[in-house]
Every structure is written in C-alpha cells, then in structure tokens.
Design an enzyme around this catalytic site. Structure first.
Site, PDB file in Angstrom:
ATOM      1  N   HIS A  98      -0.387 -15.751   8.510  1.00 19.49           N
ATOM      2  CA  HIS A  98       0.262 -14.641   7.824  1.00 19.49           C
ATOM      3  C   HIS A  98       1.480 -14.161   8.611  1.00 19.49           C
ATOM      4  O   HIS A  98       1.721 -14.603   9.739  1.00 19.49           O
ATOM      5  CB  HIS A  98      -0.730 -13.487   7.606  1.00 19.49           C
ATOM      6  CG  HIS A  98      -0.423 -12.630   6.428  1.00 19.49           C
ATOM      7  ND1 HIS A  98       0.535 -11.652   6.460  1.00 19.49           N
ATOM      8  CD2 HIS A  98      -0.945 -12.612   5.166  1.00 19.49           C
ATOM      9  CE1 HIS A  98       0.592 -11.062   5.269  1.00 19.49           C
ATOM     10  NE2 HIS A  98      -0.289 -11.626   4.468  1.00 19.49           N
TER      11      HIS A  98
ATOM     12  N   HIS B 113       0.799  -1.218   0.000  1.00 20.47           N
ATOM     13  CA  HIS B 113       0.000   0.000   0.000  1.00 20.47           C
ATOM     14  C   HIS B 113       0.839   1.280   0.000  1.00 20.47           C
ATOM     15  O   HIS B 113       0.343   2.338   0.380  1.00 20.47           O
ATOM     16  CB  HIS B 113      -0.952   0.005   1.206  1.00 20.47           C
ATOM     17  CG  HIS B 113      -2.082  -0.962   1.052  1.00 20.47           C
ATOM     18  ND1 HIS B 113      -2.996  -1.218   2.049  1.00 20.47           N
ATOM     19  CD2 HIS B 113      -2.449  -1.751   0.007  1.00 20.47           C
ATOM     20  CE1 HIS B 113      -3.867  -2.118   1.627  1.00 20.47           C
ATOM     21  NE2 HIS B 113      -3.556  -2.456   0.401  1.00 20.47           N
TER      22      HIS B 113
ATOM     23  N   ASP C  60      -7.106 -13.497  -3.248  1.00 20.50           N
ATOM     24  CA  ASP C  60      -7.338 -14.626  -4.150  1.00 20.50           C
ATOM     25  C   ASP C  60      -7.794 -15.858  -3.371  1.00 20.50           C
ATOM     26  O   ASP C  60      -7.172 -16.203  -2.359  1.00 20.50           O
ATOM     27  CB  ASP C  60      -6.050 -14.991  -4.879  1.00 20.50           C
ATOM     28  CG  ASP C  60      -5.542 -13.893  -5.784  1.00 20.50           C
ATOM     29  OD1 ASP C  60      -5.814 -13.961  -6.987  1.00 20.50           O
ATOM     30  OD2 ASP C  60      -4.873 -12.974  -5.280  1.00 20.50           O
TER      31      ASP C  60
END
Length: 491
Positions: A124, A37, A441
């Site tokens: 993650h 980002h 995804d």
C-alpha cells in the site's frame, strides 16, 4: 541575490505548473478532492461545453455501478454515493462554467485503522505518502484510497454524455480475467470486434447464488425478531452454507443461475436442470462480476469466494472498447492517444499494466500479419475517409485515432489490504505481523469498469475539444457505425 531567488521561485512555479497532481486534462479539466474518511469526495470539472443538458440523473448510474456493498463479493462498506451538482448548471443545462460535484462519505470507520498507525501496509501507499509529504491520512488510505475515484467517475459521466450526444461515441468496459480465470480466447477476440453493450455487461455479468437448502435458509423476522440479532444469525447461516459450498464436489452441484435461468456448477459447467427443479436452492443474493459470459463469470465468482475465505485478494484484467471515436484525436509526439490513455489508466489505484490493440501478443506476429489493410468506408461528415479491414492497431495509428474502435486492456493488481497475517515491520523498523482490519474487496475488478470508462471518456473528450479547436470548432470526422448503434439500441 534577489534576482537569483526570483529566478529560483519562477523555476519552481513552472515546475509545479507542469505537474498538476490532482488535475487531469487540458481543455476538459478535472480536479478531484477528498479522502476516504473525510466529509466527502468529489470533483471540479472545468471546460464543460455550455448548453449540455445535465442533471444528477446523468451521473448517478455510473457511481451506483462503482459503489461499495454491491454483493457479498465486495467490501461491506455501505455507501449510497449520491452525487450533488453544486454549481455550473441552471435548470438542468450547463453554463460553460466549472461544474462542482460532491458525494458525502457516510460510513467511515477510522477505528478499523488504529493498528496501521504504527505499521505500513505491505503493497500500500501508506509508507510512500508519509515520506513524500511528511504527513499522511491516519485512516482509510487518504488520497490513495479508491474513494478518490468517485470524482473521476462522476466527471467521466459528464464527458461521456457530451461525446455520445456529439459523436455517438460509446465506451464499454468489462472484466476479461480474474486471477487465473480468463475469457475463452474466441470470446475475447470476438468481443473486441463486436463489443457487448453496457447493459449486457451488467445483466449477463450478474449471477444468482444458489445454496443447498439443507444448510441454508433465510432467517425470518418471526424466527429472530431483533434486527441486529437477525443479521448475526443470517451471517452464521451464510458462513455454514459457504463452507458446504467448498466441501461439495466440484462438478454437478448447482451453484449459480444466469439471467436466462441457465444453471452452472462452481466450475462454470452448464447443468441440464431447470429453474423449477431447484427452486428451493434459489436465494435473493446476486453477485455482479461484470463478465458478460456466464460460464466464465461462474468460475470467477468461485475463485473470488475462495480468495475471500482465505482472507486474501486477487487481481485481473479489464477490457475496454470505445466505438464511434472521432478521427484525428491525439497530439504527437508526447501526447499520443495511447499515451494519454495509458496516463489516465495507470493513474487509477491498483493498475499495473496497459496495452492497446494487439498489445504484447502482437510482438509475436510478423508485419504482414499485424498490418491493418485500409478499405473504403462511409464517413458521417464528408465521405472522404478510409476504414480498416482489421484492428490490430487498436484504433490508433501514429498516436492519432483512425476511426476504428479504440481497444485496450488494463491490468489490476490484487488488493493490498488483506486480513491474512503478513510479516512486516513498523515505521520504526521493528518486526511485527499485520492482520489488517477494515472492509476491503477480495477483488476490485467487478467495480472497476466505471473507473476505466470514466477515464477513457475524459481523455477522448479532452482530445476532441483540442482537435475541434484546431479545425475551427466544427464537428470532426467519424466512421459510420449505424448498424452497431441499431443493435445496441435494440437490446
């Protein structure tokens, strides 16, 4: 006291020189930068040979193949991923100086990650990045995001262009499994010997979605003039049609059409119907699976659609074949060809495994079955090299390329960020439930081949330059694959 401090500083400096973190390679070196980002992402590529013709047009196709938003089965994040060469070329020719590449981030939504400021995502890198650095990117995954791979793909395209022009090296990767759906064994074995071309992977690995016209239609501008409202209306129609798709009987209902107009049901069974007979079912929606075996691709598409509907994710396996690889690449003992390839592939996000040639399955064979007999072969330089009758070794003997195709597979885990509720804890250890927002995804496999191809190219180009320097800068030996080249050019 001063001497000890100096020695300590030297040791620390030496330590960090060995661990290059965001830099990969030795003579052909790539440093990537950027987060998901921030303003943009890219790479600095050092060691690109001079006088190589290079423009953005040589790099863009691979970035387009990896970009998000390619179909309904990938993240809806809308990025064009247009690359700009900032330095290192003049009039379309490399200068031998560092090539700087930049791709802007255009569709960032940091607000989607507000909940994750307090909750690390299971699976993650949020937690480990925070522990390691004492700070982390507040949204998008930072350097752990797949956006980081844009720099690798762009740099890999440069390496691949040099390899192709210098040695006619070809690198092709495809999806060989998704979840529990695998390429048939005979197809998988044959493709390792006679690999598909990249064009075949893209064209044959793309399916057209078919939908029942009783429940699906394309919402027209006349029907809903306002564009925003029209998009919403189309999403509602699509959701209804998708629900009907899962409710329909598994066999005999048209679901997909391949590039040759063959029709398949959702289990990959080919149906005896013509395109004309179901013309009203044909939509303008295509899904790129990058599995160039349409019956298997149809099964994969159905699985990914189911996973997406469940707000979940799935993983799979990629197969890569590199042909016309120069003989002698690899630096034993610690920088063997397969060690460098494994390093490259396992540095990619979400990778969990690497195998070369026969891989783990080869452990079930006896030596008499696994050994690859030598045969006479034609060399492109001196005609003094040998070929191999089989290729269980996967193109590497003792960690040095043999001239046979380099064949390897990479395992990709399911995407960690999912919309399904997961029990976890906050950074403070308090129990909570996380339902991740954002655009992600359900399966990254269809977008991953350019990543694997790019990293393979970086490894091979770097090792080729190292070997060239060892032999005085001349061209290296390669086995002749002229017949295969002719077949690829003819497609």
């Amino acid at each position: 006291m001063g001497t000890s401090i100096f020695i300590t500083c030297c040791l620390c400096y030496s330590f960090f020189l060995q661990f290059k973190m965001s830099t990969f390679g030795h003579l052909f070196r790539v440093t990537t930068f950027g987060e998901s980002h921030c303003k943009g992402v890219g790479a600095i590529v050092d060691g690109v040979p001079p006088n190589l013709q290079l423009t953005e047009a040589d790099i863009q196709p691979q970035l387009t193949r990896r970009r998000p938003g390619q179909s309904s089965l990938s993240t809806p994040r809308s990025e064009t991923d247009q690359v700009t060469i900032m330095s290192g070329t003049e009039r379309g020719v490399t200068l031998g100086t560092p090539v700087a590449l930049f791709v802007p981030n255009e569709d960032t939504r940091p607000q989607d990650y507000s909940e994750m400021l307090q909750v690390p995502r299971p699976g993650h890198a949020d937690y480990t990045y925070g522990i390691k650095y004492g700070v982390r990117a507040s949204s998008g995954g930072g350097r752990a995001s797949a956006r980081e791979t844009i720099g690798r793909v762009a740099a890999g395209a440069i390496a691949e262009k040099w390899l192709k022009e210098t040695y006619k090296t070809r690198i092709v990767c495809w999806v060989s499994s998704v979840g529990t759906v695998d390429l048939p064994e005979d197809i998988a074995l044959n493709s390792a010997v006679h690999p598909w071309t990249r064009e075949e992977v893209d064209i044959r690995g793309t399916l057209r979605i078919l939908r029942d016209p009783e429940v699906w239609r394309k919402v027209s501008e006349q029907e809903v003039p306002d564009k925003t409202e029209r998009i919403k209306a189309q999403k509602t129609v699509d959701a209804t049609a998708e629900q009907r798709f899962f409710e329909a009987a598994a066999a005999g209902i048209a679901a997909y059409m391949d590039c040759d107009d063959n029709i398949y049901d959702k289990d990959g069974n080919r149906l005896s119907v013509s395109r004309d007979s179901i013309s009203s079912w044909i939509t303008d929606e295509s899904v790129a699976l990058r599995c160039p075996h349409p019956p298997t691709a149809a099964k994969m598409a159905t699985l990914i659609r189911q996973v997406k509907a469940d707000n979940d994710s799935t993983g799979g396996v990629l197969t890569c074949v590199c042909t016309n690889v120069p003989i002698g690449l690899g630096e034993p003992c610690f920088d063997k060809l397969q060690a460098q390839l494994a390093h490259a592939m396992l540095s990619l996000p979400a990778t969990k495994g690497f195998e070369l040639g026969s891989g783990f399955a080869g452990t079930r064979l006896r030596g008499s079955e696994h050994n690859d007999p030598f045969v006479q072969h034609v060399d492109t330089v001196s005609k003094k090299v040998l070929g191999l009758a089989t290729n269980n070794a996967g193109g590497s003997l003792g960690g040095i390329s043999s001239g046979a195709p380099v064949v390897f597979r990479v395992a990709i885990k399911p995407v960690s960020t999912i919309g399904r509720a997961q029990s976890t804890v906050t950074y403070n250890g308090q129990s909570t439930v996380l339902e991740a927002k954002g655009r992600h995804d359900p399966c990254v496999l269809p977008r991953a081949p350019p990543l694997v191809e790019g990293m393979a190219a970086l490894v091979l180009a770097d090792l080729a330059l190292i070997q060239q320097s060892r032999v005085g800068g001349g061209l290296l030996h390669t086995l002749s694959h002229e017949q295969q080249e002719d077949e690829e050019e003819a497609f």
